[in-house]
Design an enzyme around this catalytic site. Structure first.
Site, short mmCIF file in Angstrom:
data_model
loop_
_atom_site.label_atom_id
_atom_site.label_comp_id
_atom_site.label_asym_id
_atom_site.label_seq_id
_atom_site.Cartn_x
_atom_site.Cartn_y
_atom_site.Cartn_z
N HIS A 17 -55.06 -12.40 23.07
CA HIS A 17 -55.57 -11.88 21.82
C HIS A 17 -55.71 -13.17 20.57
O HIS A 17 -55.17 -13.09 19.71
CB HIS A 17 -54.95 -10.78 21.17
CG HIS A 17 -55.53 -9.89 20.27
ND1 HIS A 17 -56.04 -10.55 18.86
CD2 HIS A 17 -55.60 -8.46 20.04
CE1 HIS A 17 -56.31 -9.25 18.16
NE2 HIS A 17 -56.14 -8.21 18.83
N GLU A 47 -61.00 -12.59 22.63
CA GLU A 47 -59.86 -12.54 23.31
C GLU A 47 -59.96 -12.62 24.76
O GLU A 47 -61.22 -12.01 25.25
CB GLU A 47 -59.28 -11.00 23.03
CG GLU A 47 -59.15 -10.82 21.54
CD GLU A 47 -58.87 -9.51 21.30
OE1 GLU A 47 -58.04 -8.68 22.04
OE2 GLU A 47 -59.16 -8.87 20.20
#
Ligand code: BG6
Length: 278
Positions: A154, A254
């Site tokens: 992320h 991400e």
């Protein structure tokens, strides 16, 4: 040079300095929270008011969403899984040469993880710190039954200002809009004028983050999904560990296996999600 450091509250991290870059990785979550090439601006965004506290994810850097991305079927379980708030083992470092260092972290099932996710596993993260940043997240199924994972590296990228940013490489890709839960198709480059929370699918090419004075390239392997997120003004005020204007300074791109790209891992099999940032 590799140094094992400890803050006064007991929070531990590994610091790497070589001729290419510096980096810091917390043992909690094997969370990379700094990566900066020598003489250049930081690549990763880190909230100035992020907590470095046990049991709370650091806001910024590269949280690891695992073994689920978003919410699990059981909504009482934490968003993005437990890997980012669990203590990992630092296995060791390898100084390949003056300009390249690899770090290896490991997490396996415990009494605590089995209570919320009833599978035996080994999760390994190898981070390569060089002119390029490489993250390899390997999941091995040590159970006698298959399991499903969704996951993401992320990454919070630091940007000059969100209004200057464009993301190239997702034109014509289908995506799930996580704000409306509608399926849409991207037209052109992504620019930011409001909240964006999307899971792009069928992505098998490089993504380019174009900022005012630089470009950052992201190449993913064993991944067909990319999440793009910026909370914009109103959501930022409701996010933990974010100052009011935080949304102006980062964008998350991400590297994922999410939604249609969820993976099933059979017993004794492995899957490695790789992100290269250069
Ligand atoms: C993103 C999601 O990946 O993570 C967003 O798409 C979410 O919906 C964001 O808000 C941040 O999540 P968290 O749990 O770190 O606050």
């Amino acid at each position: 040079m590799i140094t094992h450091k400890k803050l006064s509250n007991g929070f531990e991290y590994i610091e790497v300095q070589n001729s290419s870059a510096t980096a810091k990785v917390a043992l909690q979550g094997a969370h990379l929270f700094e990566y900066q090439r020598v003489g250049q601006e930081a690549i990763l965004w880190l909230s100035e008011i992020s907590d470095f506290e046990q049991g709370r994810a650091i806001r910024g850097g590269v949280p690891l969403c695992w073994p689920w991305f978003g919410f699990s079927e059981d909504k009482t379980l934490p968003q993005h899984g437990f890997a980012r708030t669990t203590m990992w083992e630092f296995v060791g470092a390898n100084e390949i040469d003056d300009s390249e260092t690899t770090l290896l972290f490991r997490l396996s099932n415990s009494e605590q993880t089995l209570k919320i996710w009833n599978y035996k596993f080994l999760l390994e993260l190898q981070i390569t710190i060089s002119k390029e940043l490489k993250m390899e997240l390997k999941t091995t199924n040590l159970d006698d039954k298959a399991f499903k994972i969704s996951q993401a590296l992320h990454t919070y990228f630091s940007v000059s200002h969100i209004s200057e940013v464009a993301i190239k490489g997702l034109d014509k890709k289908p995506y799930l809009d996580a704000l409306s839960w509608q399926k849409e198709v991207q037209g052109g480059n992504i620019r930011f004028e409001e909240e964006v929370d999307r899971v792009y699918q069928e992505v098998n090419n490089e993504i380019i983050l174009v900022d005012k004075n630089r470009e950052i390239h992201i190449k993913n392997t064993n991944s067909a999904s990319v999440v793009v997120w910026n909370p914009w003004i109103e959501k930022t005020s409701r996010m933990s560990a974010m100052k009011e204007d935080a949304y102006e300074h980062f964008v998350c791109i991400e590297s994922a296996n999410a939604f249609d790209d969820t993976r099933v891992i059979e017993p004794k099999q492995s899957h490695t999600l790789i992100a290269q940032i250069f």
